[in-house]
Design a protein around this motif. Structure first.
Motif, PDB file in Angstrom:
ATOM      1  N   UNK A  31      43.223  46.985  38.907  1.00 19.04           N
ATOM      2  CA  UNK A  31      42.279  48.091  39.108  1.00 19.04           C
ATOM      3  C   UNK A  31      40.825  47.637  39.181  1.00 19.04           C
ATOM      4  N   UNK A  32      40.579  46.331  39.241  1.00 18.67           N
ATOM      5  CA  UNK A  32      39.213  45.862  39.456  1.00 18.67           C
ATOM      6  C   UNK A  32      38.836  46.083  40.915  1.00 18.67           C
ATOM      7  N   UNK A  33      37.535  46.209  41.160  1.00 17.18           N
ATOM      8  CA  UNK A  33      37.024  46.557  42.486  1.00 17.18           C
ATOM      9  C   UNK A  33      36.229  45.388  43.048  1.00 17.18           C
ATOM     10  N   UNK A  34      36.456  45.092  44.318  1.00 17.77           N
ATOM     11  CA  UNK A  34      35.786  43.955  44.953  1.00 17.77           C
ATOM     12  C   UNK A  34      35.185  44.396  46.276  1.00 17.77           C
ATOM     13  N   UNK A  35      33.925  44.003  46.494  1.00 15.85           N
ATOM     14  CA  UNK A  35      33.259  44.217  47.777  1.00 15.85           C
ATOM     15  C   UNK A  35      33.131  42.861  48.456  1.00 15.85           C
TER      16      UNK A  35
END
Length: 237
Positions: A31-35
């Motif tokens: 559930x970590x977010x990466x751009x």
């Protein structure tokens, strides 16, 4: 130091690449977010793009396992006496048996201080509740938005959208679309008003800067108590 960018209540870890030409977003298994960005991408442009994709991000988060969602929204049991809320009023669940040969009976029905629910639908209870609240939300929220948009002084798109937004009560796209979680129909009307004002104000001020909160306070001076109620009580619903 690892580079991050925060948009509303979400934090994205930034990964830059010299070979990358476009901006991409991923929701990882944990559930970590990466751009994912080109090497020289402007953070302001990245933030604006992320904001247009927030509904997608929250919907992806909602499908993730072990993300702690149960600590955000209570998961009801479909047993006699379980508590449910609708527009701030508390109801006790009453399971009812329906004669298949009898007249049509709604799966969800409010009667006095009880929520009547067809027993044979218990296995899909949360889905049926979501459907009922979503149907009720469309006219209610459109009326709410139409009432407040004149006071805020903005012009969102004509209709609101109601869906499962994962961890959020509502969101506002850069194109002026207002999105609300179906669970918002559990809140007291004055708290729903605050959420609507909050999102409408984002059409004027896209971030949560002091200027944003000053504008919310101008429109709705009582907003701190509603915001506090949402933080302290929202997870109980």
């Amino acid at each position: 130091m690892n580079e991050t960018i925060r948009v509303d209540d979400l934090t994205f870890h930034i990964k830059r690449s010299e070979r990358r030409k476009t901006i991409g977003l991923t929701v990882e298994r944990d559930a970590s977010l990466v751009a994912h960005l080109p090497k020289d991408a402007d953070i302001g442009q990245v933030s604006a793009l992320i904001r247009t994709k927030l509904v997608w991000v929250h919907q992806k988060l909602a499908t993730q396992k072990d993300t702690g969602r149960e600590t955000v929204f209570r998961r009801p049991e479909f047993v006699d006496g379980e508590g449910f809320y609708f527009l701030g009023k508390h109801y006790r669940l009453k399971l009812i048996d329906v004669d298949p040969a009898g007249p049509p009976t709604p799966t969800v029905r409010f009667d006095g201080d009880r929520l009547l629910f067809r027993r044979e639908q218990v296995a899909v209870g949360e889905k049926r509740i979501a459907e009922h609240y979503t149907r009720a939300a469309h006219p209610y929220l459109n009326d709410t938005v139409n009432r407040w948009k004149r006071i805020v002084g903005v012009s969102p798109t004509k209709y609101v959208q109601v869906m499962d937004l994962g961890f959020r009560w509502a969101s506002c796209s850069s194109k002026g679309t207002l999105n609300f979680h179906w669970r918002i129909m559990q809140l007291p009307p004055q708290v729903i008003d605050y959420v609507a004002v909050h999102e409408l104000t984002h059409l004027k001020v896209p971030d949560h800067s002091p200027a944003f909160w000053a504008e919310v306070a101008r429109i709705l001076p009582t907003y701190p108590q509603h915001r506090r109620w949402l933080r302290e009580r929202g997870g109980e619903l």
